[in-house]
Design an enzyme around this catalytic site. Structure first.
Site, PDB file in Angstrom:
ATOM      1  N   GLN A  60       0.851  -1.196   0.000  1.00 39.06           N
ATOM      2  CA  GLN A  60       0.000   0.000   0.000  1.00 39.06           C
ATOM      3  C   GLN A  60       0.881   1.238   0.000  1.00 39.06           C
ATOM      4  O   GLN A  60       1.627   1.465   0.952  1.00 39.06           O
ATOM      5  CB  GLN A  60      -0.896  -0.009   1.240  1.00 39.06           C
ATOM      6  CG  GLN A  60      -1.794   1.205   1.328  1.00 39.06           C
ATOM      7  CD  GLN A  60      -2.436   1.345   2.708  1.00 39.06           C
ATOM      8  OE1 GLN A  60      -2.083   0.632   3.631  1.00 39.06           O
ATOM      9  NE2 GLN A  60      -3.373   2.275   2.825  1.00 39.06           N
ATOM     10  N   GLY A  61       0.811   2.012  -1.056  1.00 38.55           N
ATOM     11  CA  GLY A  61       1.673   3.192  -1.171  1.00 38.55           C
ATOM     12  C   GLY A  61       0.904   4.476  -0.942  1.00 38.55           C
ATOM     13  O   GLY A  61       0.651   5.237  -1.889  1.00 38.55           O
TER      14      GLY A  61
ATOM     15  N   SER B  83       1.135   6.546   2.505  1.00 32.60           N
ATOM     16  CA  SER B  83       1.855   7.510   3.354  1.00 32.60           C
ATOM     17  C   SER B  83       3.133   8.011   2.703  1.00 32.60           C
ATOM     18  O   SER B  83       3.787   7.298   1.945  1.00 32.60           O
ATOM     19  CB  SER B  83       2.228   6.850   4.689  1.00 32.60           C
ATOM     20  OG  SER B  83       1.081   6.601   5.446  1.00 32.60           O
TER      21      SER B  83
ATOM     22  N   SER C 111       3.858  -1.486   4.539  1.00 30.99           N
ATOM     23  CA  SER C 111       3.953  -2.787   5.206  1.00 30.99           C
ATOM     24  C   SER C 111       4.292  -3.887   4.218  1.00 30.99           C
ATOM     25  O   SER C 111       3.701  -3.967   3.132  1.00 30.99           O
ATOM     26  CB  SER C 111       2.613  -3.165   5.846  1.00 30.99           C
ATOM     27  OG  SER C 111       2.210  -2.175   6.731  1.00 30.99           O
TER      28      SER C 111
ATOM     29  N   GLU D 131     -12.884  -1.271   5.462  1.00 27.13           N
ATOM     30  CA  GLU D 131     -12.582  -2.295   6.452  1.00 27.13           C
ATOM     31  C   GLU D 131     -12.707  -1.748   7.858  1.00 27.13           C
ATOM     32  O   GLU D 131     -11.740  -1.624   8.576  1.00 27.13           O
ATOM     33  CB  GLU D 131     -11.178  -2.848   6.202  1.00 27.13           C
ATOM     34  CG  GLU D 131     -11.151  -3.936   5.171  1.00 27.13           C
ATOM     35  CD  GLU D 131     -12.075  -5.132   5.506  1.00 27.13           C
ATOM     36  OE1 GLU D 131     -12.197  -5.467   6.683  1.00 27.13           O
ATOM     37  OE2 GLU D 131     -12.667  -5.695   4.578  1.00 27.13           O
TER      38      GLU D 131
ATOM     39  N   GLU E 200      -5.211  10.651  18.292  1.00 26.15           N
ATOM     40  CA  GLU E 200      -5.468  12.091  18.380  1.00 26.15           C
ATOM     41  C   GLU E 200      -6.364  12.551  17.230  1.00 26.15           C
ATOM     42  O   GLU E 200      -7.332  13.290  17.433  1.00 26.15           O
ATOM     43  CB  GLU E 200      -4.151  12.874  18.365  1.00 26.15           C
ATOM     44  CG  GLU E 200      -3.310  12.720  19.625  1.00 26.15           C
ATOM     45  CD  GLU E 200      -2.503  11.424  19.663  1.00 26.15           C
ATOM     46  OE1 GLU E 200      -2.458  10.719  18.630  1.00 26.15           O
ATOM     47  OE2 GLU E 200      -1.937  11.105  20.718  1.00 26.15           O
TER      48      GLU E 200
END
Lengths: 395, 377, 395, 377
Positions: free
Chosen positions: A126-127, A129, A163, A246, A382
């Site tokens: 997953q690209g 961030s 990941s 999800e 947060e």
């Protein structure tokens, strides 16, 4: 209103339980229960066992190979597999990309990618961030420029916290295709072959010794125009769809239960049954976990679908992750001085026999440290509380 | 009641700070030591007198006290350093100094102070958690001395030590205070197996297996069976030094965190502008003041004569240090976001050390019970 | 560094203890220990006993009747009087106005007011807060206009949260004398006779039934020009001086000790000695209180004066008040079902014999509720944390 | 596993909400009731069928269950109202319905449902804290019935009740489960002294002194000595209703707080803009969802047949309700500042009721132990 699960649900629970009991390979189960490191092989083995039974894509529509479960069944499945010692379904292809391709991909893309995702032949990275765009995806700066001939994008940029990129031949990414547009516009959703020239994966070593997260550098990477999912400049909405998809498992209730059971088991082994403070803490966890579980089920039944409003998902995530961290900290307390010895190798099953401490305790401190990520990724606690408060104030 | 530091104190703290700044570069703090680094740092510490800090001058020591140990330990906490200071000087060395005969002190203390010998204390045993009186290792009288049988666990710095101070039982049953005796055992003694391992904070410790290790009568420290008070005193000295380390580590953690919050932006705004993070920094600042007061109190109690006061103060300090240290480490990671989870970022190293400190020489629960037991006596 | 108090300090401690033991009237002590309501009479009685001994104005310079104590002696005095069951010195005249008059008042003002303050003949009300200016005193809007002849100010406005105004013939107040100036400028410090026409005091009934706070309405109140303290438009700095003066007692350590001792006493009476959770909580409080106490002494000794930097005072206040509230909540837990019966009259000593619950328990819930104010007044915990963070970030 | 409310549920909740909005004006919620108000509200509740909600239709009841009681109790929690609903209907009334003969039910249930009779349950005794089995009050057989001796404490609404259900011991020792018997005692019975008093939340309760109060054999509810299971069941029903009240009260508290934060300014900025306060509101919202789930679970468990499940669920719900209710009340006061400390502002009234609920029918500590004991069985 009814506190019991239906007879059908109970039957399903037993079916899943029995399946896990008989089909989950013993070494994988042992790794999960002891908190050891799982290899790619372990995941693939288990995912293929699930796939064979038709249970690997609970979030996909029936016509694309989903099992057609309602939210209660999905919940039971998660809980039973985790309590039975099975690994979580962590593949981004199954959890994230699949639903996006099904909803927005071309027929060709579906045909080309979905079967390999389902059979765990292809893992996807997953690209999303980037440095400076952690909880704030609209700040994506990786650029994709379509060449004049319209055949290829040329991608340049730098993704982080990716990941399992070391196991992934492919990546789906958010890239900026219109630098002049407002932050949330001008973003596209692109599929990138990790073997392309210009792609470099660098593992990020984590504080507990793992290295499953990566940086991905993209240096003039040529990506075929056909790898664009959906429309140009509409990637932000696909990304949001993906992140919203999800949410049922977001509280990690099954993991909480797994860890609380582990805490009780180890406390008994360590002779801490008579420790009134510890027992009160565990009882309090059990109550809070129960409240969390009932809340998840209540909100799911109120929504009658697997997609849940973002605010409710945020509440479940905040509570579930913070509770899980508290349980992990208690595990460290239970380990006492045996939490001190550690080197990353002890997380390998092969080294277990050499244990400096009892094998149940080998991974506790590392697992506790690793658990700090759960209040950071997927939107920090947060940011979640900001969202919850905004909704509460506007209501 | 006086918490003020005098000029000698400040000069010592300053000297150790400068040593640490030189020896432990910011971006390497918390990394495992190479052999070269360890040797160079040991030599440096010896040269500064840190390795003999509390020993009598006659044996190469500096004749300084718990307050000076506290000041040094704070600095080591700041830089995640200190090597064998805690294990060798504060615990094993002081035990030697308390129990040893002049001949024994002459044999080992100067070498320890010069860095040519490392000494470690083997007090705890497996399954006893933090109860150091639950010693099952037995010393059986034999020709010219004793033969030792048993297992000792989590000996800090145990595999680098040339001399191991092994607590064994010459009489009584596990759990009894009477009957504990300290033996000075050379690392190479036949029948002694030292199994070194890494610890979570990138340091080393060892388990010992004693299967008929023979030691001479001259290796008994003090009177046989009477070592409990002194063992407890140096374990308290060790716990107090850990509390001081927590002060230094939290100070550093706070500096890292403030720096991060001031420079890192989210949604276009520096993190330092988010009130929730501001208040966490405030709570960190408050906790730091409390921790500072308690490590002082523990050090002063160590310097005093009254054992009950010492137990109370050290346990009180360790309760807070264990609880707050771990919690502040976790909070700092959270404020650093994903970056805080990486091995590259220093906050994780501080968090690991703080977590380890929380579990060493008695965790919060152990010391809370001990504190309360003193009240009831 | 030394953990023990000096022999002289210990002697002083015994002197104070003995004084309290022999001179504090039994009915006042009983009220304090049971958490009952104190009347004006009670305070005056005790304050005059202290005055006779020369101990009523610890914060005043020796030449104005202060006892000349160092910070450790002041600390010991606070602790011993509170643990001995004496009321706190709560008079605003002694605590607040006195030091301001001594520093900035005219000779005439000193002569006129200081003796009556010291002898508890005149209690002073503090007129600082206004609706909309709670933690933000610069927002003061009460106006004082000097009449053309220069003889009188005419004051109009509305003060709130004025403690004990019902017992006060006089009030010192911040008033706006230059409406055109910036918020923190144009404020003056004025002494107002509460018997003046146009002054109206309305008690504010509090949630636990007390009514010691008041609203003060000022409707064209004429105040002699000679009642201005210091210079015109400089009142803000006098107000700040006043608020900064009494910081040593801000943590309320003596009160914390008093309440923790009460908790242990009542827990034993209630047969809760064997409650491991409760005992652990009390031990934890004891440790935290010890840390707080040592911190107060350490910071005082570092500063070598009774004025302490604002940030340090803020840290002590936050910690001390939150700890005290936690102890009060534990007192309610100890009371169990006996925390439920309550009406404001039970706080009168005269009604104690009629108790529906054991007399030790009569006031616990009310005291707990009343304690919520300590994290609000004198700057809320939120404002204090803002200040602490700002200092930490700038350091 | 189904947490959804049906249309009948929603209609009931809506009707009670409208009743409460009419009878309990916003700015008076939590104030003590005048005699007139109490009478008018009682009549209104009777008319709506709330006072007979769970009773058989044959005795004037609505034949509804724990879920409906929960829905009504939530609304009463919202408006700090409900008068004798908890004490008279949920506890005493249901105990009558469980144990009473047809003649007894006929005598009292219709009157209760119509509001012409108030009934209260006298279960607890002084010094026993929350252990309702520690009954020392004795019922001694006498001509035609029994004579009662003992003290009962904290009888909710006890001084308004015309009929008191007194738990006394016909056999066994304090603490034993066997031997507990329920007697229906008229308020005016000679030898019974009712001492009413105010409670912290502006309501009323009473202590009873029984000094030879004689009751006929027809005043025994159920079989002598066998009432424990039913007493425990209605105490659980009461505790579950309190949990539902907490849900309503916290909901109202949150509305008040949000309104305050949105309108009140400090340093020129609305309080709602301060992130620390935002996050406290978020935590309140999260807690509210958890409380809602647990009051549902408790109600469903009451409706089920399994006593162990009921004990577990009710105790779990009450632990959270007691802890969170009090804490959120305190948090709301803090967010309101000095205003929140006044009698005029409603948040203080909610905080007081939440504090009282925390201490009624078992506090958090009691129910945590009870919950854990069920696990171990």
């Amino acid at each position: 209103m009814k506190l019991e699960f239906s007879a059908a649900d109970e039957a399903f629970r037993l079916e899943v339980r029995e399946f896990v009991r008989t089909r989950l390979p013993a070494d994988i189960k042992r790794k999960v229960e002891l908190g050891l490191r799982l290899e790619h092989e372990d995941y693939v083995t288990w995912f293929r066992i699930l796939e064979e039974r038709g249970w690997i894509t609970p979030g996909w529509p029936v016509e694309h190979g989903g099992p057609g479960w309602n939210h209660v069944q999905r919940y039971i499945f998660d809980e039973e597999t985790l309590l039975g010692g099975a690994p979580r379904i962590i593949a981004s292809g199954i959890q994230m990309l699949g639903p996006v391709l099904i909803a927005f991909g071309s027929e060709e893309q579906k045909k080309k990618y979905l079967p390999d995702i389902r059979h765990s032949n292809t893992w996807w990275a997953q690209g999303f961030s980037e440095p400076g765009a952690g909880s704030d995806l609209a700040a994506v700066r990786t650029s994709a420029v379509l060449e004049p001939d319209g055949e290829h994008f040329v991608v340049n940029g730098h993704k982080v916290w990716t990941s399992y990129a070391q196991w992934c031949p492919m990546m789906f990414a958010l890239v900026r295709t219109d630098p002049a547009a407002k932050p949330q516009e001008g973003i596209s959703f692109l599929l990138i072959d990790m073997a392309s020239p210009g792609v470099e994966v660098r593992p990020i070593r984590m504080l507990e010794g793992g290295a499953d997260l990566n940086e991905v550098y993209l240096d003039n990477v040529r990506v075929p125009a056909g790898n664009l999912v959906g429309e140009l400049d509409k990637g932000w909405s696909y990304g949001k769809y993906l992140l919203g998809h999800e949410r049922t498992g977001i509280a990690g209730i099954g993991s909480c239960k797994q860890q609380l059971a582990r805490a009780r088991r180890i406390a008994a082994q360590q002779g801490l049954d008579g420790d009134a403070l510890l027992q009160a803490r565990l009882a309090q966890f059990e109550i809070e976990l129960m409240a969390l579980e009932f809340t998840a089920l209540r909100l799911l039944s109120a929504n009658q679908r697997s997609r849940m409003p973002a605010v409710e998902a945020s509440m479940l995530k905040v509570r579930g992750t913070e509770l899980r961290q508290a349980i992990y900290e208690t595990l460290v307390d239970i380990a006492g001085p045996d939490a001190v010895p550690f080197s990353p190798e002890v997380l390998e099953l092969a080294h277990l026999g050499e244990g400096v401490v009892p094998e149940e305790l080998v991974a506790l401190a590392a697992n506790c440290l690793d658990s700090r990520k759960i209040t950071i990724y997927g939107g920090t606690s947060e940011v979640q509380r900001n969202l919850i408060a905004r909704a509460a104030m506007e209501a | 009641m006086d918490f003020s530091l005098n000029e000698d104190h400040l000069a010592l703290a300053d000297a150790v700070r400068r040593f640490c700044d030189g020896e432990y570069p910011l971006q390497h703090r918390g990394n495992p030591e190479s052999t070269d680094e360890a040797a160079r740092r040991l030599a440096g510490m010896a040269e500064m007198g840190l390795l003999g800090l509390p020993f009598p001058a006659a044996f190469g020591g500096g004749e300084l006290g718990p307050v000076e140990i506290m000041l040094a330990a704070r600095e080591f906490g700041r830089c995640l350093g200190g090597g064998p200071f805690l294990s060798g000087v504060v615990m094993a060395g002081q035990l030697l100094a308390r129990l040893g005969s002049d001949a024994q002190k002459e044999a080992w203390l100067p070498a320890l102070a010069q860095g040519s010998l490392q000494v470690a204390l083997a007090a705890y045993e497996d399954g006893a958690r933090y109860d150091w009186q639950r010693v099952a290792t037995r010393a059986v009288p034999a020709a010219g001395g004793y033969v030792l049988h048993g297992r000792k666990s989590l000996v800090l710095n145990g595999d680098a030590a040339g001399l191991l101070l092994v607590v064994a039982r010459t009489s009584g049953e596990a759990g009894e205070r009477r009957g504990l005796t300290v033996f000075a055992v050379d690392a190479g003694t036949p029948g002694l197996a030292v199994r070194g391992f890494d610890t979570l904070d990138g340091r080393r410790a060892a388990h010992l297996a004693l299967d008929g290790a023979a030691v001479g009568a001259d290796r008994v420290l003090g009177c046989a069976g009477e070592a409990a008070d002194d063992i407890e005193a140096v374990l308290d000295a060790g716990a107090a030094a850990l509390c001081a380390e927590v002060v230094g580590a939290v100070e550093a953690l706070m500096e890292h965190t403030v720096e991060h919050l001031r420079t890192r932006k989210q949604f276009g705004v520096p993190l330092a502008r988010f009130q929730v993070l501001q208040h966490r920094v405030a709570d960190m600042a408050i906790a730091l003041e409390m921790l500072k007061s308690m490590d002082c109190a523990a050090a002063m109690a160590l310097a005093g004569a009254d054992a009950a006061t010492r137990r109370r103060m050290v346990s009180a300090a360790k309760v807070l240090a264990s609880q707050q240290g771990r919690q502040l480490g976790m909070a700092a990671i959270q404020m650093h976001g994903a970056m805080g989870m990486t091995d590259e970022c220093r906050v994780g190293h501080y968090a690991k050390r703080l977590m380890v400190i929380g579990q060493l020489l008695g965790d919060a629960g152990h010391h809370l019970r001990r504190f309360d037991a003193q009240r009831q006596n």
